[in-house]
Design a protein around this motif. Structure first.
Motif, short mmCIF file in Angstrom:
data_model
loop_
_atom_site.label_atom_id
_atom_site.label_comp_id
_atom_site.label_asym_id
_atom_site.label_seq_id
_atom_site.Cartn_x
_atom_site.Cartn_y
_atom_site.Cartn_z
N PRO A 46 181.90 14.22 3.58
CA PRO A 46 182.01 13.41 4.85
C PRO A 46 182.92 13.68 5.91
CG PRO A 46 181.22 11.73 3.12
CD PRO A 46 181.64 13.14 2.33
N LEU A 47 182.81 13.99 6.97
CA LEU A 47 183.75 14.20 8.08
C LEU A 47 184.47 15.36 7.88
CD1 LEU A 47 184.89 10.26 8.16
CD2 LEU A 47 183.74 11.50 10.13
N ASP A 94 177.58 16.46 11.34
CA ASP A 94 176.23 16.01 10.69
C ASP A 94 176.34 15.07 9.49
OD1 ASP A 94 174.93 17.75 12.70
OD2 ASP A 94 174.82 19.55 11.24
N THR A 95 177.42 14.76 9.00
CA THR A 95 177.57 14.00 7.93
C THR A 95 177.75 12.52 8.54
OG1 THR A 95 179.87 13.88 7.97
CG2 THR A 95 178.92 15.82 6.70
N GLY A 122 172.14 10.55 5.93
CA GLY A 122 171.27 10.77 4.67
C GLY A 122 171.19 12.11 4.36
N SER A 123 171.61 12.88 5.19
CA SER A 123 171.46 14.46 5.01
C SER A 123 173.04 15.00 4.24
CB SER A 123 171.37 15.36 6.09
OG SER A 123 172.57 15.03 7.12
N THR A 124 173.90 13.97 4.28
CA THR A 124 175.23 14.42 3.51
C THR A 124 175.01 14.92 2.16
OG1 THR A 124 176.35 13.07 5.16
CG2 THR A 124 177.73 13.75 3.36
N GLU A 125 175.78 15.68 1.87
CA GLU A 125 175.99 16.19 0.21
C GLU A 125 177.20 15.09 -0.28
OE1 GLU A 125 176.24 20.46 -0.59
OE2 GLU A 125 175.40 20.80 1.31
#
Length: 214
Positions: free
Chosen positions: A15-16, A63-64, A86-89
């Motif tokens: 994230p981020l 996108d995260t 929801g697409s974040t790894e």
């Protein structure tokens, strides 16, 4: 006996990361809340770098991030509520919960995520790193210790990273007049950014003075 471990995680999908890389901002994670462990809500303090550019990048380009909301503006730092997309790894939060690891401190920068976690036992700790690496995350285990160990801060309340930075600065001659080492030298020795070293020294000195002088 519980153990405390310090990790560095590196992966572009965390994230981020995109917003941090483009703006030089650092984050302290104040809280993570998750009804769905794969999509936590993060409350983060942003500081350093270009905060306006960070907010724009997190809102429009990262996108995260599903949503980011300003909670408090303290001038040189800001508190944000971040809904992770929801697409974040996002392999870290679910694994923390699964292995009963509690987060004691998390800081994010362009260099990655630095986290301090408490594990209930050595078996849980041993299982953690391979599971994270299976998700494609680069993991560095920097230190392991018991909470009562002197490295945790002792009577002066220093974090392990603050103590490490202060000891490195003294050994390198950073506090001497004239200085024999720069922030860049310390950053290279510790394997972190100059911003991270500066922040650890500033916070460490503040903590040391407050506790030593009451």
């Amino acid at each position: 006996m519980s153990l405390i471990a310090e990790f560095t995680f590196q992966h572009a999908g965390l994230p981020l990361m995109s917003a941090l890389e483009s703006t030089g901002v650092q984050l302290d994670v104040e809280q993570a809340v998750a009804a769905d462990p794969d999509r936590p809500v993060l409350f983060v303090w942003a500081f350093g770098g270009d905060l306006d550019a960070f907010e724009t990048a997190a809102t429009n380009e990262d996108d995260t991030v599903e949503t980011i909301t300003l909670v408090e503006d303290a001038g040189d730092r800001r508190l944000y509520r971040v809904q992770v997309s929801g697409s974040t790894e996002m392999p870290l939060y679910p694994l923390d919960d699964r292995l009963q690891a509690s987060r004691l401190g998390v800081t994010s920068s362009a260099d990655g995520i630095e986290a301090r976690l408490r594990f209930p036992d050595r078996a849980s700790l041993s299982e953690y790193q391979p599971l994270v690496e299976q998700k494609g995350v680069n993991v560095t285990l920097r230190r392991v210790y018991g909470e009562s160990d002197a490295v945790f801060g002792g009577e002066y309340g220093l974090s392990a990273k603050q103590r490490e930075a202060l000891e490195a600065a003294v050994a390198a001659g950073y506090f001497e007049v004239p200085r024999r080492a720069s922030l860049s030298d310390l950053a290279e020795d510790l394997g972190v950014s100059t911003q991270a070293v500066s922040e650890r020294l500033r916070r460490g000195i503040t903590t040391l003075v407050e506790n030593a002088l009451d």
